[in-house]
Design a protein around this motif. Structure first.
Motif, short mmCIF file in Angstrom:
data_model
loop_
_atom_site.label_atom_id
_atom_site.label_comp_id
_atom_site.label_asym_id
_atom_site.label_seq_id
_atom_site.Cartn_x
_atom_site.Cartn_y
_atom_site.Cartn_z
N LYS A 1 2.32 1.69 -3.55
CA LYS A 1 1.29 2.15 -4.50
C LYS A 1 0.99 3.64 -4.29
CE LYS A 1 -1.00 -2.32 -4.80
NZ LYS A 1 -2.20 -3.07 -4.42
N LYS A 2 0.87 4.05 -3.05
CA LYS A 2 0.57 5.46 -2.78
C LYS A 2 1.71 6.36 -3.26
CE LYS A 2 -0.90 8.61 0.76
NZ LYS A 2 -0.53 9.18 1.99
N SER B 1 -1.19 3.32 -10.15
CA SER B 1 -1.05 2.02 -9.47
C SER B 1 -2.27 1.12 -9.70
CB SER B 1 -0.80 2.21 -7.98
OG SER B 1 -1.93 2.77 -7.35
N GLU B 2 -3.43 1.73 -9.93
CA GLU B 2 -4.64 0.93 -10.18
C GLU B 2 -4.45 0.05 -11.42
OE1 GLU B 2 -7.98 3.58 -10.47
OE2 GLU B 2 -7.67 4.35 -8.44
N VAL B 3 -3.77 0.56 -12.41
CA VAL B 3 -3.53 -0.20 -13.64
C VAL B 3 -2.24 -1.01 -13.52
CG1 VAL B 3 -3.07 -0.01 -16.13
CG2 VAL B 3 -4.78 1.47 -15.06
N PRO C 1 -3.52 8.17 -10.53
CA PRO C 1 -3.69 6.83 -9.94
C PRO C 1 -3.18 5.70 -10.85
CG PRO C 1 -5.78 7.60 -10.79
CD PRO C 1 -4.80 8.73 -10.97
N ASP D 1 0.83 -1.21 0.00
CA ASP D 1 0.00 0.00 0.00
C ASP D 1 0.86 1.26 0.00
OD1 ASP D 1 -2.29 -1.55 -0.04
OD2 ASP D 1 -2.80 -1.21 2.06
N LYS E 1 -2.58 -4.05 -11.18
CA LYS E 1 -3.88 -4.74 -11.27
C LYS E 1 -3.72 -6.25 -11.10
CE LYS E 1 -7.87 -5.25 -14.32
NZ LYS E 1 -8.46 -4.85 -15.61
N ASP F 1 1.77 6.53 -7.11
CA ASP F 1 0.78 7.48 -7.61
C ASP F 1 1.25 8.92 -7.43
OD1 ASP F 1 -0.87 5.37 -8.30
OD2 ASP F 1 -2.21 5.60 -6.59
#
Length: 173
Positions: A102-103, A114-116, A112, A99, A119, A106
């Motif tokens: 990812k933060k 990290s969403e892709v 954002p 986490d 995934k 980004d």
């Protein structure tokens, strides 16, 4: 009037045949500084994790070698439940690390991504792949960072070439 964010779409192709799109501003003048600070920022945030709460839940650690399948099958129900609880603690620690990455990821791109990018795999997952007939192992985030480096370089070269053509008529040789 619409203001431009300067973000450009970059397609990520995954080995399962799917693609995802991330949007970043490759002309952001501070992106290099954020990339350089990424590792330091992650390390700083990781140090802030309250490991005491995890260590209390882990107690004496794992009482069985989890790679020894026979030993796991021979555990009592109580010991198996204890093992399951401790494995959950290890998963919680890994999630906290992921986490943070990812933060911060980004934050580099102010988007954002990290969403892709994550995934299908978590940042610290080990990826096994073949290159030139050799089996290689790499942490997934390293693959993502290399891919981004190639994409940003290709974008810069393409745009530099276009700009050179545009200004050539105004410069003397």
């Amino acid at each position: 009037m619409k203001l431009s964010t300067g973000k450009v779409a970059f397609k990520m192709e995954f080995d399962n045949g799917e693609t995802g799109t991330i949007y970043i501003n490759p002309n952001d003048r501070t992106i290099q500084d954020r990339i350089k600070s990424f590792e330091k920022n992650v390390e700083e945030k990781v140090r802030q994790i309250d490991m005491d709460k995890y260590e209390k839940r882990l107690g004496d650690g794992l009482s069985v070698d989890i790679t020894d399948i026979d030993a796991i099958f021979n555990l009592s129900a109580e010991n198996l439940e204890n093992l399951n609880e401790k494995m959950q603690v290890l998963n919680d620690i890994e999630k906290a690390y992921n986490d943070i990455v990812k933060k911060e990821f980004d934050e580099i791109f102010k988007s954002p991504v990290s969403e892709v990018a994550f995934k299908y795999c978590e940042p610290f997952d080990t990826i096994v792949y073949e290159e030139n007939g050799e089996e290689k192992r790499e942490i997934y985030i390293m693959q993502v960072l290399k891919w981004l480096g190639y994409e940003l370089k290709a974008y810069a070269e393409k745009n530099s070439s276009a700009m050179d053509k545009h200004i050539a008529k105004y410069t003397r040789k």
